[in-house]
Motif scaffolding. Structure first.
Motif, mmCIF file in Angstrom:
data_model
loop_
_atom_site.group_PDB
_atom_site.id
_atom_site.type_symbol
_atom_site.label_atom_id
_atom_site.label_comp_id
_atom_site.label_asym_id
_atom_site.label_seq_id
_atom_site.Cartn_x
_atom_site.Cartn_y
_atom_site.Cartn_z
ATOM 1 N N ALA A 85 0.867 -1.188 0.000
ATOM 2 C CA ALA A 85 0.000 0.000 0.000
ATOM 3 C C ALA A 85 0.896 1.229 0.000
ATOM 4 N N GLY A 86 0.382 2.310 -0.545
ATOM 5 C CA GLY A 86 1.128 3.570 -0.536
ATOM 6 C C GLY A 86 0.795 4.337 0.737
ATOM 7 N N ILE A 87 1.823 4.896 1.400
ATOM 8 C CA ILE A 87 1.601 5.747 2.577
ATOM 9 C C ILE A 87 2.116 7.134 2.225
ATOM 10 N N PHE A 88 1.229 8.131 2.310
ATOM 11 C CA PHE A 88 1.566 9.501 1.909
ATOM 12 C C PHE A 88 1.293 10.471 3.054
ATOM 13 N N PRO A 89 2.183 11.460 3.243
ATOM 14 C CA PRO A 89 1.883 12.472 4.268
ATOM 15 C C PRO A 89 0.746 13.374 3.784
ATOM 16 N N ILE A 90 -0.086 13.850 4.712
ATOM 17 C CA ILE A 90 -1.187 14.740 4.331
ATOM 18 C C ILE A 90 -0.608 16.049 3.776
ATOM 19 N N ASP A 91 0.469 16.522 4.405
ATOM 20 C CA ASP A 91 1.150 17.724 3.929
ATOM 21 C C ASP A 91 2.482 17.291 3.309
ATOM 22 N N ASN A 92 2.732 17.651 2.058
ATOM 23 C CA ASN A 92 3.954 17.204 1.371
ATOM 24 C C ASN A 92 5.238 17.671 2.050
ATOM 25 N N ASP A 93 5.156 18.724 2.879
ATOM 26 C CA ASP A 93 6.350 19.201 3.599
ATOM 27 C C ASP A 93 6.810 18.182 4.644
ATOM 28 N N ASP A 94 5.923 17.263 5.030
ATOM 29 C CA ASP A 94 6.268 16.265 6.062
ATOM 30 C C ASP A 94 6.919 15.014 5.487
ATOM 31 N N ASP A 99 3.613 11.111 15.597
ATOM 32 C CA ASP A 99 2.702 12.226 15.236
ATOM 33 C C ASP A 99 2.603 12.430 13.737
ATOM 34 N N GLN A 100 2.553 11.338 12.979
ATOM 35 C CA GLN A 100 2.457 11.426 11.519
ATOM 36 C C GLN A 100 1.041 11.072 11.073
ATOM 37 N N ASN A 101 0.297 12.065 10.586
ATOM 38 C CA ASN A 101 -1.016 11.771 10.005
ATOM 39 C C ASN A 101 -0.813 11.429 8.536
ATOM 40 N N VAL A 102 -1.249 10.241 8.150
ATOM 41 C CA VAL A 102 -0.957 9.782 6.785
ATOM 42 C C VAL A 102 -2.224 9.337 6.057
ATOM 43 N N ILE A 103 -2.113 9.290 4.717
ATOM 44 C CA ILE A 103 -3.173 8.735 3.864
ATOM 45 C C ILE A 103 -2.638 7.421 3.317
ATOM 46 N N THR A 104 -3.438 6.378 3.391
ATOM 47 C CA THR A 104 -3.027 5.066 2.864
ATOM 48 C C THR A 104 -3.855 4.745 1.630
ATOM 49 N N THR A 105 -3.209 4.308 0.555
ATOM 50 C CA THR A 105 -3.953 3.970 -0.669
ATOM 51 C C THR A 105 -4.553 2.566 -0.535
ATOM 52 N N VAL A 106 -5.373 2.189 -1.511
ATOM 53 C CA VAL A 106 -6.022 0.869 -1.496
ATOM 54 C C VAL A 106 -4.934 -0.213 -1.514
ATOM 55 N N PRO A 107 -4.900 -1.126 -0.524
ATOM 56 C CA PRO A 107 -3.849 -2.152 -0.515
ATOM 57 C C PRO A 107 -4.003 -3.135 -1.674
#
Length: 596
Positions: free
Chosen positions: A296-305, A359-367
């Motif tokens: 699955a893809g894990i992405f930060p909500i804010d790209n600066d993170d 303290d990392q809020n992330v978005i996970t894509t469809v596994p």
């Protein structure tokens, strides 16, 4: 060395490993009454909240027997199939294993899986029936199951209760008498296996090791076999409830080393530790490489993170060697990481640990799972992400991973379970009655079909009685297609998935319906489409937010109203051509819950 015993506790989930470990700590005074709490070795809040062990935990305890002091290095292991890598690492560091079986539930799928793992490493197995104090305990029936499984004598099976402490003294006796002392030459070059590591923000990386040959002293210059990195052992010691520094450790011991390095790439779990001045010529063998099952893809909500997320994943990888990751980019989500997990629970735990510990809020894509694609030239392409699938014009075939699933259940549920497995494109291979009221079913299934909701559905249809375990077998050619989700004709790569052709249309319809509920309405109409190549297989439309432009027309000719409506329609059309559909973070998270 003759008084050292290295062993681990292995069992199916919820068979009482951590409770038995608690009693062992209590009875050897390794922990004071004031500090005692249930799941004493589980130091993560997540483990206590869920009542499961996520990490293997090593601890040294001392036991007096017939006037001699014995040192036990005990490793409490997880029971869930997603954390079986922790079990394989623990087994590689031991000479014996307590095979714990719940007397109220009997032998379960993961029990068998862990047992085979221990037998492969030639471990001495001590079978223990736990929870004998429960009114529903079936000691005789479960003993017969264990005898069938191990081929042991009835007298070899110990009975105990982790809750009351009954029978724990007999377990200590069996550990001393049955498990062999470690073998090794203290005078040979140092040869130690790193079986775990943790990150301490003040002291850097702490590596846990088991010494097979040689000695290690404080301030020695140590070398890591895989990368030939040389570091000083600032502190060595043994693992008690708190780390206890020592001046020297020799063959057979389990301990920790702190080198002061804060670079997580220096130390790898499974590596061999030796000395710089007299290195061992051969590394420790018998350690398995991790095989991720779900990607699955894990992405930060804010790209600066992005850099903070990389840092967090590296530190988490030290603590959880079964996590693998590599950078990737997405048109919809920006920069992130493609991560490999051992299963859906593992994915969920990593996501939660990133949030709580870093303290990392992330978005996970469809596994999805990893595939092999072959083009017309016969070249092999590894596909971990739907966007990596070659164009259909050059694609020859796609091969997907298959697993062998073991399901142990009561005969009452054979029909519904077979129905579920057939629905998931499975084939039944074997059916064996372990006893009159327990049957083992063996299926071959595509891994992609069990990733989402298979385990939950299995538990539902068997009323919680079925247990499930699987092992990867091979890759087989399948009719797989790439399903794209388009918003106003723009494909959103984060929603793409690889799916079997027969199921693509139904899955596309569900996805479109879910997105229609989630996506906020815009000033213009949004078309949500599911497409396989150029063919649209499902469509939903989100109507535009409209201002009532005819409100100011009191009566009068209809042509005035029509003129205003036509003008509005033209404006909406123009807006749709230039308008960007904003996909909120909640949409990416909610799509994951499609199995709900």
């Amino acid at each position: 060395m003759k008084n050292i015993r290295n062993f681990c506790i292995i069992a199916h989930i919820d068979h009482g490993k951590s409770t038995l470990a608690d009693r062992m700590l209590e009875m050897t005074n390794a922990i004071s009454e004031r500090e005692m709490q249930s799941q004493a070795l589980d130091d993560m809040d997540l483990e206590r909240e869920r009542g499961i062990t996520i990490k293997a935990h090593a601890i040294q305890i001392q036991h007096e027997h017939e006037g001699e002091t014995y040192i036990f290095n005990l490793i409490d292991t997880p029971g869930h199939v997603d954390f079986s890598y922790e079990v394989s690492r623990s087994i590689a560091a031991c000479e014996g294993a307590l095979l714990l079986v719940d007397a109220t539930q009997g032998v379960q799928a993961q029990t068998i899986s862990n047992l085979y793992l221990a037998i492969e490493h030639d471990l001495e197995i001590i079978p223990v029936l736990n929870k004998i104090d429960m009114p529903s305990a079936m000691v005789e029936e479960v003993s017969e199951e264990v005898i069938d499984l191990l081929g042991c004598d009835p007298d070899d099976i110990l009975t105990a209760s982790g809750k009351t402490g009954e029978g724990v003294d007999k377990i200590f006796e069996a550990i001393i008498n049955r498990i062999p002392a470690p073998e090794g030459d203290p005078e040979a070059p140092l040869q130690a296996m790193i079986f775990d590591s943790v990150f301490d923000k003040y002291r850097g990386v702490i590596a846990y090791f088991r010494i097979f040959n040689g000695k290690i002293r404080k301030n020695d210059m140590v070398q890591f076999f895989s990368n030939k990195k040389n570091l000083q052992a600032n502190e060595i010691g043994v693992l008690k409830m708190i780390q206890q520094p020592e001046k020297e450790l020799s063959a057979g011991a389990v301990g920790y080393v702190i080198t002061g390095t804060k670079d997580s790439s220096d130390i790898k779990v499974g590596d061999t530790l030796t000395l710089q001045e007299n290195p061992t010529p051969t590394p420790v063998k018998g350690f398995e490489e991790v095989k991720p099952m779900v990607f699955a893809g894990i992405f930060p909500i804010d790209n600066d993170d992005f850099e903070d997320l990389r840092d967090a994943l590296e530190k988490l990888q030290l603590n959880d060697a079964s996590l693998i990751f590599a950078p990737e980019t997405s048109a919809a989500l920006g920069f992130g990481f493609r991560c490999g997990f051992l299963g859906m629970l593992h994915l969920e735990i990593i996501q939660e640990r990133l949030e709580r510990e870093f303290d990392q809020n992330v978005i996970t894509t469809v596994p999805n799972v990893g595939y092999f694609a072959y083009n017309k030239k016969g070249e092999e392409i590894i596909v971990n992400n739907p966007s990596e699938l070659p164009d259909p014009t050059v694609l020859d075939r796609v091969e997907e991973p298959y697993i062998q699933a073991q399901i142990i259940t009561s005969p009452d549920y054979i029909g519904p379970i077979m129905g579920l497995c057939m629905e998931k494109r499975g084939m039944i291979k074997n059916q064996v009655y372990l006893t009159t009221n327990r049957v083992e079913l063996t299926f071959e299934l595509p891994l992609a079909e069990i990733v989402f909701d298979f385990y939950d559905k299995l538990k539902t249809i068997s009323r919680g009685y079925a247990s499930f375990d699987y092992t990867p077998i091979d890759y087989r050619a399948s009719d797989l297609v790439k399903l794209d989700i388009k918003l106003n004709s723009e494909a959103v790569d984060a929603f793409s998935s690889l799916i079997h052709r027969d199921k693509a249309a139904a899955f596309g319809r569900r996805l479109c319906k879910r997105l229609k509920e989630i996506l906020p309405r815009q000033q213009f109409q949004i078309a949500i489409q599911a497409a396989i190549g150029a063919k649209i297989v499902a469509r939903e439309t989100i109507s535009a937010l409209r201002k009532d432009v005819t409100a100011k027309c009191y009566g009068g000719d209809i042509s005035r109203k029509r003129k205003l409506l036509e003008k509005q329609k033209a404006g909406k059309k123009r807006m749709r051509e230039v308008g960007n559909v904003q996909v909120p973070q909640k949409a990416f998270l909610d799509v994951l819950k499609l199995g709900d």
